[in-house]
Each structure stands twice: as C-alpha cells, then as structure tokens.
Write a protein that holds these residues in place. Structure first.
Motif, PDB file in Angstrom:
ATOM      1  N   GLU A  92     -41.475 -11.837  19.030  1.00 42.67           N
ATOM      2  CA  GLU A  92     -40.314 -12.269  18.512  1.00 42.67           C
ATOM      3  C   GLU A  92     -39.820 -11.846  17.375  1.00 42.67           C
ATOM      4  OE1 GLU A  92     -37.795 -16.567  18.664  1.00 42.67           O
ATOM      5  OE2 GLU A  92     -40.123 -16.396  19.426  1.00 42.67           O
ATOM      6  N   GLY A  93     -38.614 -11.378  17.075  1.00 49.88           N
ATOM      7  CA  GLY A  93     -38.006 -11.192  15.876  1.00 49.88           C
ATOM      8  C   GLY A  93     -38.471  -9.934  15.106  1.00 49.88           C
ATOM      9  N   ASN A  94     -39.376  -9.125  15.962  1.00 53.39           N
ATOM     10  CA  ASN A  94     -39.811  -7.911  15.187  1.00 53.39           C
ATOM     11  C   ASN A  94     -38.734  -6.830  15.492  1.00 53.39           C
ATOM     12  OD1 ASN A  94     -41.746  -6.088  14.160  1.00 53.39           O
ATOM     13  ND2 ASN A  94     -43.305  -6.558  15.535  1.00 53.39           N
ATOM     14  N   SER A  95     -38.916  -5.673  14.669  1.00 52.78           N
ATOM     15  CA  SER A  95     -37.747  -4.705  14.674  1.00 52.78           C
ATOM     16  C   SER A  95     -38.429  -3.582  14.147  1.00 52.78           C
ATOM     17  CB  SER A  95     -36.611  -5.267  14.198  1.00 52.78           C
ATOM     18  OG  SER A  95     -36.599  -5.122  12.705  1.00 52.78           O
ATOM     19  N   ILE A  96     -37.738  -2.540  14.017  1.00 52.72           N
ATOM     20  CA  ILE A  96     -37.905  -1.205  13.284  1.00 52.72           C
ATOM     21  C   ILE A  96     -37.325  -1.214  11.903  1.00 52.72           C
ATOM     22  CG2 ILE A  96     -38.916   0.265  15.225  1.00 52.72           C
ATOM     23  CD1 ILE A  96     -36.197   1.664  14.960  1.00 52.72           C
ATOM     24  N   ASP A  97     -36.578  -2.118  11.524  1.00 57.88           N
ATOM     25  CA  ASP A  97     -35.795  -2.348  10.296  1.00 57.88           C
ATOM     26  C   ASP A  97     -36.758  -2.778   9.242  1.00 57.88           C
ATOM     27  OD1 ASP A  97     -33.574  -1.887  11.798  1.00 57.88           O
ATOM     28  OD2 ASP A  97     -33.410  -4.238  12.033  1.00 57.88           O
TER      29      ASP A  97
END
Length: 509
Positions: A374-379
C-alpha cells in the motif's frame, strides 16, 4: 635483443594476515599438509623468498613512460601509487601516463583468484583479504612486465588485457625500507589462493618459480590448488527469504564479512525496480521497514532501497523494465569493501533452473498492485526541504531521491607521508576513470559533498561535457554513502532524470 626499459610509479600497504605455520621441507619435494581446522593458516614461502628483484637497485630512478620504443621488446618497470585492492588478483593504481597523471587497474599476471565482487566464490573473500593484508601499508611498490610489441614475439607478456582496459603485470612490494622486495603474484600462488597460471617464460625468467610454487601448493593441499573447502563459505542450499530493510538493519547477521573472511548467507529477495544502471538494479522494498525497533515491519515504516550489482554482460536489461517486481537469489556485501555501502551481489540472473531470476509482476498489472504494498510507487523520495547537515543527508542514504546540487571544482593533489595536502595545480569539476565519471558537486546551497556518479555502462547517459562549474541541477538518482561522503548514482536514461536549474557558471558556491 636489447631491452627497452620503461616505468611506473607506486605506493602500497601491508599488514599481518595470520600466523605462519611451517609445513615445507625445504630442499625436497615432500611437503606436509595443514592439519584439520587450520585451513586458513599461512605457510612459509621459501620460493617467494628466493626470487630476487632484478631491478631493486635502480627502480626508484625511473618515471613511467607509456609507450615502448617502436619494434622493440623489453622489460618495463617502475614505482606506482596504490589506490586500492579490488580483489585477490586486481588492484587500482596511479602513475604518470603520457602527459599527465592517470589511474588504471592492474590485473596480476599468472594468477586468477576466486571472485569476491559481482560473484562470491569459495576462497574469494579470503583471497581479497589476503591481498589487502599484504599490499596495504607497504613502504613502496613496483610494477614489472616484459611486453610483446612485435607480431612474431611469443615469449613476452601483454601490457594490456584483451579488453584494453587493464594493465597486466607482476607486482613487487617492499614492506619496509629495509625489507627485501617480494613478488605478490608468486606469493599468492605459494599460499594457495590461486593455481599457477603462468605457462610461458620471457626475459624476466619467472616461469620456473611459478611452476614450483603451484606444485608446492597442490602437494600441500592448500586452498584453491588443493581443492580444499573454504570453512567460512556457505555451501548449503539453505536460503534466507528476506527484505531490503532487514538486510540494511541486520547486515552483520547475514552479510559478507571481509574482516572475518566469511561469504555471507544466500538470500532470496523480492523488490520493485525503480531504476537501472547498465544491467544492474536499483530496488525498492515491497515491505515497509521496522520503525519502532520490534523487529517487524509496520505501517509507519518506509520503503527502503538498495543497489543490486549483477555484473556486466548479464543481459538483465533485456529481461527487466523499470516498475517490474522481481525475485532473485544473491548475497549481501559492502562495496567498496572497507566502506559502509551495502549492496546485493553474487546475483543469480539465469531465467531457468532452481535459482532462476523471476519477473513477478509488471508495473500497473493487478498482480503488481497486490505485491507492491500500500502506498508504494516508482516515484522518487522528494524531501520537504534540502538537508542542512551531513547527518540529515545521511538519513536519505540508500533511497531513490530527487535532490538539487551545484557543480563544484575539486583541487587536484594528494596527501604526503605526514598527512599534508600537496596540490598538483590541476583542478577540475570532474574525474573520469575506467568504469565511470564522477562530477564533483555540493548539495545546493550547502558545503555538503554530494557528487554525481555516471557509470560508463549506463545508457543513454550524460557525460562530463554536459556539466560546467557553478551550474545548479535537480537530479533524480540513487543516493548512497561513498566513504565519508555521499554520491548520487545516475540511472539509465539519465537525461530525463537531470534538469538544469541555472546555467550561469558564475552562480555562487
């Protein structure tokens, strides 16, 4: 044939590696073996002791010349400065090349020690440790070679390796001003960290000594020639399923220990690819870290990152894309080995077999949403404000971040024996080496060193010509400690991750 003499300049170092156990009956071909439980002990080295350094009396009088006389074959030798020990058979060195000072790698002739960098083989960490203990802290060093400069000459040794990127040679060292010179290549074989790899002689006349040292190590059943198991290498099939944050916070439990010579546990890691450097990966965890110290991940923890070194030529770039979630087998190590920079190495990159590399999910797929967390991204991580201290910058180490920097000029020179800085008079905003280019920078608005690192295997990439003194850049990269400072490792497709903020070379530093 008349010898064309040449030169190199060196400075290395030596330390004790362990007690020497006499196990050789000198003057005979009968040798005793090391007793069980003493596989790591050193032995006496009468063959190395007996080989004399032919150029001991005049080696200090030479300065390095890069090119030999046309049409000649001859011995080249001279003093060099040691920059570091890479592993058991490779060092980095500095000397005068052509018109100015330059650095290079040296691949030792006649030896091939087990790997300890991209891959970790039995005895590899021990061989690297042995090289460091012998070569660090010596009084001085000399590089020697008898090169081939004509097509018909088959007796000499090549100056460069097949890739033309590393010098080849025999490394001699003098532990103290009053000590006899010793050939490290020969000593490495006699101690059993490599089999003899020298099969041709030249004007140097080293061949028989290398053959004798190899036969002795094999007869004594020492380490590599003796096919002895490394007692501190994990040969088992036991695999630790772990996370990036656990590797970072519990490295001493599972990582490669250069001081002790242990190989580290075999790990299985799952991570989100946020960037690539050549075929190597920058990974973000899919499990949040432990924020309260109870040993378990929790919702207040962050998604930690790490660099995974696959080596070059692994072709991972054709298998993996940014945003993929991948799973693979590896070990945790530190590189440079005497730093605090934790990375993954000894990666299994084959797409088949029991230890295959797997792409678990591609970016944006339903499987990705389920695995990523949850809340993970590649940003990248973008701090709310620019760190004002080195400690604040250190809190971001090991993360994929966006930070502003300003290009600076560094003074050229080196420290003398008394620790005083001696300027060379050559100042620059970059340093271009064999494996990459460093662009010198401060964290914008501070005097906190935060250099940019451009790996020569990354693609496409910026070069030193894209930067100038005083420019301000916003950079998205992987932040990692580099000895006492920090650097931003630029990723593939760097031009899209670096933005020029101010072009004036007169911007205040």
């Amino acid at each position: 044939m008349k010898k064309a003499y040449r030169i190199l300049s060196f400075l290395f170092a030596l330390g004790a590696f362990g007690s020497v156990l006499a196990s050789c009956d000198q003057g005979t071909t009968s040798y005793s073996t090391l007793p069980e439980g003493h596989e790591n002990d050193l032995v006496e080295t009468p063959i190395t002791d007996a080989l004399e350094f032919e150029f001991a009396d005049d080696v200090a009088n030479y300065n390095f010349k890069e090119e030999a006389d046309s049409g000649k074959t001859g011995v080249i030798y001279g003093l060099i400065h040691l920059m570091g020990v890479t592993d058991g058979d490779t060092i980095s060195w500095k000397g005068e090349l052509g018109t100015g000072e330059a650095s290079s790698s040296l691949r030792m002739l006649g030896i091939d020690t087990p790997e300890s960098t991209a891959n970790v083989d039995p005895w590899g960490v021990k061989a690297s440790k042995f090289a460091s203990s012998v070569l660090e802290g010596c009084y001085r060093y000399a590089l020697v070679n008898d090169i081939k400069t004509t097509t018909g000459d088959q007796s000499g040794y090549d100056k460069m390796d097949s890739n033309g990127t590393r010098y080849m040679g025999f490394l001699w060292y003098q532990k103290t001003e009053d000590s006899a010179w010793r050939c490290y290549n020969l000593e490495c074989i006699e101690q059993g960290y490599s089999e003899n790899g020298l099969f041709n002689d030249s004007d140097l006349g080293y061949l028989q000594s290398f053959i004798d040292a190899g036969e002795k190590a094999k007869a004594m059943k020492l380490r590599v020639p003796g096919k002895v198991k490394d007692p501190d290498y994990d040969y088992s099939d036991n695999v630790v399923e772990t996370t990036i944050w656990y590797i970072r916070d519990h490295y001493d439990e599972i990582g490669i220990n250069m001081e002790a010579g242990t190989s580290g546990k075999r790990l299985r890691v799952t991570g989100l690819v946020v960037g690539m450097i050549g075929d190597n990966l920058v990974l973000r965890d899919i499990v949040r870290s432990d924020s309260d110290g109870d040993g378990e991940s929790d919702q207040d923890g962050e998604y930690r990152s790490i660099y995974a070194y696959a080596g070059y030529g692994s072709s991972l770039g054709s298998m993996v894309g940014v945003g993929d979630i991948v799973r693979f087998y590896c070990r945790a190590t530190k590189f440079p080995k005497d730093s605090d920079t934790i990375q993954l190495s000894d990666m299994e990159t084959a797409s088949y077999g029991d230890y295959k590399f797997e792409v678990m999910a591609t970016y944006g797929s339903p499987e990705w949403q389920e695995l990523a967390g949850e809340g993970n991204s590649i940003d990248p991580v973008v701090p709310e404000r620019i760190p004002e201290t080195k400690e604040e910058l250190g809190a971001l180490a090991g993360l994929y971040v966006t930070l502003p920097v300003q290009i600076r000029v560094a003074q050229g020179g080196e420290y003398d024996e008394d620790g005083n800085w001696i300027e060379s008079g050559i100042n620059s905003y970059y340093n271009k080496g064999k494996s990459g280019t460093t662009i010198y920078a401060y964290l914008d608005g501070t005097r906190i060193v935060c250099n940019l690192r451009i790996d020569h295997e990354s693609y496409p990439r910026l070069s030193e010509n894209d930067f100038a003194e005083g420019q301000r850049w916003e950079v998205t990269a992987y932040l990692n400690p580099y000895f006492d400072n920090y650097q931003l490792a630029l990723l593939n497709y760097t031009p899209t991750n670096c933005h020029l903020i101010e072009t004036s070379s007169e911007a205040a530093l």
